[in-house]
Scaffold this motif. Structure first.
Motif, PDB file in Angstrom:
ATOM      1  N   ILE A 432      -9.941   4.439  15.595  1.00  0.00           N
ATOM      2  CA  ILE A 432      -8.839   3.821  16.345  1.00  0.00           C
ATOM      3  C   ILE A 432      -8.267   2.662  15.537  1.00  0.00           C
ATOM      4  O   ILE A 432      -9.004   1.800  15.060  1.00  0.00           O
ATOM      5  N   TYR A 433      -6.947   2.660  15.404  1.00  0.00           N
ATOM      6  CA  TYR A 433      -6.254   1.612  14.637  1.00  0.00           C
ATOM      7  C   TYR A 433      -5.452   0.753  15.605  1.00  0.00           C
ATOM      8  O   TYR A 433      -4.670   1.262  16.401  1.00  0.00           O
ATOM      9  N   PHE A 434      -5.648  -0.563  15.559  1.00  0.00           N
ATOM     10  CA  PHE A 434      -4.941  -1.511  16.420  1.00  0.00           C
ATOM     11  C   PHE A 434      -4.012  -2.361  15.553  1.00  0.00           C
ATOM     12  O   PHE A 434      -4.443  -2.929  14.545  1.00  0.00           O
ATOM     13  N   ASP A 435      -2.758  -2.450  15.965  1.00  0.00           N
ATOM     14  CA  ASP A 435      -1.778  -3.195  15.177  1.00  0.00           C
ATOM     15  C   ASP A 435      -0.833  -3.926  16.133  1.00  0.00           C
ATOM     16  O   ASP A 435      -0.347  -3.342  17.107  1.00  0.00           O
ATOM     17  N   LEU A 436      -0.575  -5.208  15.871  1.00  0.00           N
ATOM     18  CA  LEU A 436       0.323  -5.979  16.734  1.00  0.00           C
ATOM     19  C   LEU A 436       1.768  -5.822  16.259  1.00  0.00           C
ATOM     20  O   LEU A 436       2.049  -5.834  15.061  1.00  0.00           O
ATOM     21  N   ASN A 437       2.664  -5.690  17.205  1.00  0.00           N
ATOM     22  CA  ASN A 437       4.095  -5.593  16.914  1.00  0.00           C
ATOM     23  C   ASN A 437       4.740  -6.961  17.128  1.00  0.00           C
ATOM     24  O   ASN A 437       4.446  -7.655  18.092  1.00  0.00           O
ATOM     25  N   ASN A 438       5.618  -7.353  16.199  1.00  0.00           N
ATOM     26  CA  ASN A 438       6.352  -8.625  16.268  1.00  0.00           C
ATOM     27  C   ASN A 438       5.457  -9.848  16.030  1.00  0.00           C
ATOM     28  O   ASN A 438       5.828 -10.964  16.384  1.00  0.00           O
ATOM     29  N   PHE A 439       4.299  -9.632  15.425  1.00  0.00           N
ATOM     30  CA  PHE A 439       3.411 -10.769  15.196  1.00  0.00           C
ATOM     31  C   PHE A 439       3.960 -11.696  14.110  1.00  0.00           C
ATOM     32  O   PHE A 439       3.851 -12.915  14.216  1.00  0.00           O
ATOM     33  N   LYS A 440       4.545 -11.144  13.059  1.00  0.00           N
ATOM     34  CA  LYS A 440       5.036 -11.979  11.950  1.00  0.00           C
ATOM     35  C   LYS A 440       6.088 -12.972  12.436  1.00  0.00           C
ATOM     36  O   LYS A 440       6.068 -14.155  12.083  1.00  0.00           O
ATOM     37  N   SER A 441       7.010 -12.482  13.263  1.00  0.00           N
ATOM     38  CA  SER A 441       8.056 -13.377  13.775  1.00  0.00           C
ATOM     39  C   SER A 441       7.443 -14.465  14.665  1.00  0.00           C
ATOM     40  O   SER A 441       7.864 -15.627  14.641  1.00  0.00           O
ATOM     41  N   PHE A 442       6.426 -14.085  15.457  1.00  0.00           N
ATOM     42  CA  PHE A 442       5.714 -15.065  16.298  1.00  0.00           C
ATOM     43  C   PHE A 442       5.067 -16.127  15.409  1.00  0.00           C
ATOM     44  O   PHE A 442       5.165 -17.330  15.678  1.00  0.00           O
ATOM     45  N   GLY A 479      -4.904  -9.693   8.558  1.00  0.00           N
ATOM     46  CA  GLY A 479      -3.726 -10.043   9.354  1.00  0.00           C
ATOM     47  C   GLY A 479      -3.917  -9.670  10.809  1.00  0.00           C
ATOM     48  O   GLY A 479      -4.886 -10.083  11.444  1.00  0.00           O
ATOM     49  N   ASP A 480      -2.992  -8.852  11.357  1.00  0.00           N
ATOM     50  CA  ASP A 480      -3.083  -8.450  12.765  1.00  0.00           C
ATOM     51  C   ASP A 480      -3.523  -6.991  12.912  1.00  0.00           C
ATOM     52  O   ASP A 480      -3.255  -6.344  13.910  1.00  0.00           O
ATOM     53  N   ASP A 481      -4.187  -6.451  11.897  1.00  0.00           N
ATOM     54  CA  ASP A 481      -4.648  -5.061  11.919  1.00  0.00           C
ATOM     55  C   ASP A 481      -6.168  -4.997  12.097  1.00  0.00           C
ATOM     56  O   ASP A 481      -6.913  -5.676  11.373  1.00  0.00           O
ATOM     57  N   PHE A 482      -6.606  -4.159  13.024  1.00  0.00           N
ATOM     58  CA  PHE A 482      -8.028  -3.950  13.290  1.00  0.00           C
ATOM     59  C   PHE A 482      -8.307  -2.448  13.332  1.00  0.00           C
ATOM     60  O   PHE A 482      -7.404  -1.648  13.597  1.00  0.00           O
ATOM     61  N   ILE A 483      -9.562  -2.091  13.091  1.00  0.00           N
ATOM     62  CA  ILE A 483      -9.935  -0.679  13.152  1.00  0.00           C
ATOM     63  C   ILE A 483     -11.292  -0.543  13.819  1.00  0.00           C
ATOM     64  O   ILE A 483     -12.156  -1.413  13.665  1.00  0.00           O
ATOM     65  N   ALA A 484     -11.464   0.520  14.586  1.00  0.00           N
ATOM     66  CA  ALA A 484     -12.717   0.736  15.311  1.00  0.00           C
ATOM     67  C   ALA A 484     -13.186   2.164  15.138  1.00  0.00           C
ATOM     68  O   ALA A 484     -12.398   3.092  14.974  1.00  0.00           O
ATOM     69  N   ILE A 485     -14.515   2.327  15.154  1.00  0.00           N
ATOM     70  CA  ILE A 485     -15.133   3.652  15.159  1.00  0.00           C
ATOM     71  C   ILE A 485     -15.914   3.763  16.458  1.00  0.00           C
ATOM     72  O   ILE A 485     -16.811   2.950  16.716  1.00  0.00           O
TER      73      ILE A 485
END
Length: 596
Positions: A432-442, A479-485
């Motif tokens: 599973i890949y988790f990624d935040l949208n609009n984080f850079k602008s925040f 950064g704002d990217d995470f991964i899970a198994i």
């Protein structure tokens, strides 16, 4: 005597034995050390007697030369392409007869010089390093390789290594003997491993006699080894038996697998030392002999058959004997009379972290007693407390070294290792890949401090939800990217719960006026002022039903992640996209295209 020795030399009446030197990566033979004896069933079969007598009769040069020539001829008869190690004394290698090219002339028609290693055995100290260095360089230019023998004993020290600059360093068997029980020896050998790696030298551990010694030198990173356990000197060229090969492969595999594991994941059995135990009926006088002959041994497991029933520690044993009438009371009695009947006994598969907790809850006077390990309810071995604590610290430091400093979660190297491990084990899992949208602008708008708080927040959510899944793994790509198994294909509920909690709480990181208008105004990557919605999360997943290797899995998760982010952008909200949905859509589109 002189005539007899001359006759032996003329007839080349030598007994040549070959001891194999093995790679500790796979158990393959890399070379053989030639060991020369005199004629069998004579006093000259003893090599020391043979060469000392030759020296006394002024025949040492001839003896040295023709024993080596005989060894090479016998080795050549096997048609082997392996390396041949030949022992050479510094006094002989300096002899003018030896350096005039006689050696090369005799050897070159039989064997390639690059397959010969002159093993410098320092029976006597090297007196003139300048001269000796020139001679060694002469042999190197002719293609011969050089090994320094018996490093760690007497003359074979750092000066010789520094001056000779050998291709191989052979660690003396004194340093290898009981190295699994001796932390001081381990430290010395660790330093030699680091030195050899820095100088591009190959280390050979000599005198391996037990599985625990073999396991320890593998763990320390020594690449080559020889010894009676691996292969005794023989008239034939021996290979390693399959059982030992499997042991080496298993040890190497285990070492790799626990490279990025924590103390919660490593079983105590992996650290167990296979010490001999004693039966409960063993007399205390025999235990005394064992302790006196093994000064580094601090405890012995006591058995009834194969079942552990107690532990006798050196401290307690000699304390009991030292009491008034202690020797009279106990020495001729079975050890069960004074053994500890409540030792710490754990199963082979107990995690290290759990064992440490159990140790912490023991009585203070038992804190440093050996941990006894059982497998299938039978005695397996022991683990000294110092070894346990060292390994636990090593594991945690290794994890910390490759973890993200902000979240403390494992970083990319560990993530890759875990994905590969999951694929190799062929256990059903979802990536599973988790990624935040609009984080850079925040982050640009509010600053990195508040941005870091958001990263910690999402890490906290993910960790809490992953706790509900046994053996799950969570890593921080950066950064704002995470991964899970997750060891399951059923992950919909997990992912939707994460989205629900994330969306509910993310607004607390925004100012009230920005929440009301539903966006912030910032500069995009092209330098244009733009409205950016509240941060959302995209969650993509693939499973290992159809993929055979790491590269395919990563390629597929990247494709799904890209599609998921497009959907987040389109619907302006968090989104979860499974691989199955994409495959189903692709199948439908293909069917429609075919029908059309």
């Amino acid at each position: 005597m002189k005539n007899l020795l001359k006759k032996i030399i003329e007839n080349k009446d030598f007994t040549t034995l070959f001891q194999p030197i093995f790679s500790l990566s796979n158990g393959i033979v890399v070379g053989y050390e030639a060991l020369t004896r005199g004629p069998e069933n004579t006093i000259f079969y003893n090599p020391e007697k043979l060469f000392e007598s030759a020296k006394t009769e002024n025949l040492l040069w001839e003896m040295e030369l023709y024993t080596r020539l005989s060894a090479i001829e016998k080795f050549y008869s096997f048609k082997s392409d392996k390396i041949l190690f030949l022992n050479v004394d510094p006094d002989i290698i300096r002899d003018k007869k030896f350096t005039k090219g006689t050696t090369k002339h005799l050897f070159e028609n039989i064997i390639n010089t690059s397959n010969i290693v002159f093993e410098i055995t320092e029976k006597t100290a090297i007196k003139d390093y300048v001269e000796f260095k020139e001679i060694i360089q002469n042999y190197k230019t002719q293609g011969y390789k050089i090994a320094i023998d018996d490093v760690g004993s007497g003359h074979s020290g750092l000066t010789t290594i520094s001056e000779v600059r050998p291709n191989y360093i052979k660690i003396d068997m004194f340093l290898i003997r009981d190295i699994d029980k001796n932390n001081f020896k381990k430290s010395i050998v660790k330093a030699l491993v680091e030195l050899a790696n820095d100088l591009d030298l190959k280390l050979i551990a000599e005198g391996i006699e037990t599985l625990d010694e073999l396991k320890t030198v593998i763990e320390l990173g020594i690449p080559l080894a020889q010894g009676f356990l691996l292969g005794r000197p023989s008239k034939e060229l021996l290979e390693m038996n399959l059982t030992l090969k499997d042991f080496i492969k298993e040890t190497k595999s285990s070492l790799e697998m626990r490279k990025f594991k924590s103390a919660c994941e490593i079983n105590i059995g992996k650290l167990a030392r296979r010490d001999n135990a004693v039966q409960f009926s063993t007399l205390s006088i025999d235990i005394e002999k064992i302790f006196l002959n093994n000064f580094r041994l601090h405890g012995i497991a006591v058995l009834n058959g194969e079942k552990v029933i107690g532990l006798i520690t050196k401290r307690n044993f000699f304390t009991q004997l030292g009491t008034r009438f202690g020797r009279e009371l106990y020495l001729e009695k079975p050890i069960e009379k004074i053994m500890d009947i409540e030792p710490l006994v754990v199963d082979y598969f107990t995690p290290i972290s759990e064992v440490i907790k159990r140790i912490a809850n023991r009585e203070e006077h038992k804190l440093y007693d050996y941990v006894i390990v059982e497998r299938d309810e039978k005695y397996f071995g022991v683990v000294p407390i110092i070894n346990l604590l060292e390994k636990s610290m090593e594991l945690e430091l290794n994890i910390a070294k490759y973890s993200n400093p902000l979240t403390g979660l494992p970083g990319n190297l560990i993530i890759e290792e875990k994905i590969r491990e999951s694929i190799n084990n062929k256990i059903p899992f979802s990536l599973i890949y988790f990624d935040l949208n609009n984080f850079k602008s925040f982050n640009d708008y509010y600053g990195f401090e508040r941005g870091d708080r958001v990263i910690k927040y999402i890490a906290n959510i993910l960790e809490r939800h992953m706790d509900f899944y046994k053996d799950s793994f969570l890593g921080h790509v950066g950064g704002d990217d995470f991964i899970a198994i997750v060891k399951s294909y059923e992950i919909e509920k997990l992912c939707y719960n994460i989205i629900e909690e994330f969306d509910f709480n993310i607004k607390r990181f925004y100012n009230e006026e920005d929440i009301k208008q539903g966006y912030i105004t910032s500069i995009d990557r092209d330098g244009t002022k733009k409205h950016f919605p509240i941060i959302s999360i995209s969650i993509s997943s693939v499973n290992n039903r159809n993929f055979l290797n790491y590269e395919k899995v990563i390629e597929r998760i990247s494709e799904i992640k890209k599609l998921c982010k497009e959907l987040c952008k389109k619907f302006k909200k968090s989104y979860f996209l499974m691989e199955e949905e994409v495959l189903a859509k692709e199948k439908n589109e293909k069917t429609l295209a075919n029908n059309f």
